[in-house]
Design a protein around this motif. Structure first.
Motif, PDB file in Angstrom:
ATOM      1  N   SER A 184      -7.480 -12.064  21.660  1.00 25.34           N
ATOM      2  CA  SER A 184      -7.645 -13.209  20.750  1.00 25.34           C
ATOM      3  C   SER A 184      -7.229 -14.530  21.397  1.00 25.34           C
ATOM      4  O   SER A 184      -7.641 -15.597  20.953  1.00 25.34           O
ATOM      5  CB  SER A 184      -6.840 -12.987  19.460  1.00 25.34           C
ATOM      6  N   GLN A 228     -10.252 -16.705  22.282  1.00 21.84           N
ATOM      7  CA  GLN A 228     -11.254 -17.117  21.286  1.00 21.84           C
ATOM      8  C   GLN A 228     -11.453 -18.627  21.308  1.00 21.84           C
ATOM      9  O   GLN A 228     -10.477 -19.386  21.361  1.00 21.84           O
ATOM     10  CB  GLN A 228     -10.825 -16.681  19.883  1.00 21.84           C
ATOM     11  N   MET A 253     -15.085 -12.672  17.381  1.00 18.95           N
ATOM     12  CA  MET A 253     -14.656 -13.851  18.139  1.00 18.95           C
ATOM     13  C   MET A 253     -15.752 -14.258  19.115  1.00 18.95           C
ATOM     14  O   MET A 253     -16.259 -13.428  19.866  1.00 18.95           O
ATOM     15  CB  MET A 253     -13.413 -13.525  18.963  1.00 18.95           C
ATOM     16  N   ILE A 282     -16.239 -16.197  22.469  1.00 18.82           N
ATOM     17  CA  ILE A 282     -15.437 -16.675  23.598  1.00 18.82           C
ATOM     18  C   ILE A 282     -16.397 -17.376  24.549  1.00 18.82           C
ATOM     19  O   ILE A 282     -17.367 -16.766  25.016  1.00 18.82           O
ATOM     20  CB  ILE A 282     -14.724 -15.495  24.278  1.00 18.82           C
ATOM     21  N   SER A 290     -16.428 -20.618  13.250  1.00 11.94           N
ATOM     22  CA  SER A 290     -16.918 -20.317  14.606  1.00 11.94           C
ATOM     23  C   SER A 290     -17.354 -21.576  15.352  1.00 11.94           C
ATOM     24  O   SER A 290     -17.448 -21.576  16.573  1.00 11.94           O
ATOM     25  CB  SER A 290     -18.101 -19.347  14.535  1.00 11.94           C
TER      26      SER A 290
END
Ligand SMILES: [Fe+2]
Length: 361
Positions: A92, A95, A135, A137, A338
């Motif tokens: 995480s 992210q 997530m 990335i 997001s």
């Protein structure tokens, strides 16, 4: 470009784990003095736990490079295995945008679907199992060192997969072209991808062994990846990630069911851009008004989904509208979180995203 590899972790889609060509690749590597180990212990739309397991295998094997073979899930999990091996800690932490400190090992990407374009993007999508969030990335360090795009690897895709990943690739081209981050370098690549998909997706779907169509789709998917990674995706992808997570829909399918509805919502914010797409694929003439061209494009997207037998959203989500409504507030919040909807020609409020999900139902 050159790099050294002595021990390669081969991250391969479970579907291809025992395929002949993977064995051939391993024996070729061996004759070049490169030891290899196969890692296939991951799921479609991979999780942080899959990444950590792969990173542990990478370290135990003493790998110095990664060969990723498969669809977007294999490529994305492979990218993050490399990042995780180079940067210990929870997944995480990566992210969002540009949060990878150290680049992972060299990674060669070999896509076996014509869809995600992950072989040419600086993006990976991985589920955080603790927070139940997909997530995104994004970091230049996620760009594969090299990609080997061989359309013959796509022949074995079943019809629904060809349809869903093909419409995902189309979504990349369209979103890259209408994004607020579109630019003069990505525009021609996006349009070229869209026109190839318009001319070839149906043929690849209806005739699995159609070499010309499969080759064009592999190239179009690569172009779609190149376009959106240097522009962006927008609202379709923003809504698709939480939808896919809640209802366990593969990425291509969750995009496919949303694309026509989101296009109708979005075109008033970028009439000229959407109209240019419609003209590029010769849906309308140069004399057609922008508004009519935009509506023709949305109509074609509806027809394409119908031709490719893409189900309606209600068929993907169990058909229970009341249960579906209970999920909308969180899905809308996660979509906005997001960052992708903020690139859209029309930037929606949470309530508008909830309405769009209902419209796509
Ligand atoms: Fe996508």
């Amino acid at each position: 470009m050159s790099f050294k590899a002595g021990r390669a972790l081969i991250v391969v889609d479970p579907f291809f784990e025992s395929a002949d060509f993977v064995g051939e690749i391993r024996s070729t590597l061996s004759t070049k003095g490169i030891a290899s180990e196969v890692f296939s212990d991951f799921q479609p739309d991979p999780t942080d736990l899959n990444v950590l397991a792969g990173a542990a295998r990478f370290t135990t094997f003493g790998a110095d490079s990664i060969l990723a073979i498969g669809g977007g899930s294999a490529l994305d999990v492979a990218k993050m295995i490399g990042v995780s091996a180079a940067n210990p800690g929870p997944i995480s932490q990566f992210q969002g945008y540009h949060r990878v400190a150290d680049a992972g090992p060299p990674l060669i990407a070999v896509p076996t679907t014509a869809g995600t374009g992950s072989e040419a993007t600086k993006v990976a999508v991985v589920t955080d199992t603790t927070r139940n969030v997909k997530m995104m990335i994004l970091d230049a360090k996620l760009m594969p060192t090299a990609a080997v795009v061989d359309y013959e690897l796509t022949f074995s895709m079943p019809k629904p997969l060809t349809a869903h990943v093909g419409v995902d690739a189309l979504t990349h081209g369209i979103e890259a072209y209408v994004s607020r981050k579109a630019n003069s370098l990505t525009d021609p690549v996006a349009l070229s991808s869209i026109t190839k998909i318009h001319a070839n997706l149906y043929n690849a779907w209806s005739d699995a062994g159609n070499e010309k169509a499969r080759e064009a789709m592999s190239l179009a998917a690569l172009q779609g990846g190149l376009a959106f990674t240097n522009s962006s995706v927008c609202l379709v992808h923003g809504m698709s990630r939480p939808l896919g997570l809640v209802f366990r829909l593969p990425h291509g399918l969750s995009n496919s069911v949303l694309l026509p509805t989101v296009t109708r919502f979005s075109w008033p914010g970028a009439k000229v851009r959407y109209a240019e797409i419609a003209r590029a694929i010769q849906l309308v003439s140069e004399k057609t008004s922008d508004e009519a061209a935009c509506e023709a494009l949305a109509g074609w997207l509806d027809q394409l989904n119908s031709d490719l037998r893409v189900p309606r959203l209600r068929e993907c989500c169990g058909g229970d509208m009341d249960r579906f409504r209970l999920t909308l507030a969180k899905m809308a919040a996660d979509a906005l979180e997001s960052g992708s909807p903020q690139n859209n020609p029309v930037v929606p409020e949470a309530t508008q995203i909830m309405e769009l999900f209902e419209l796509a139902w």
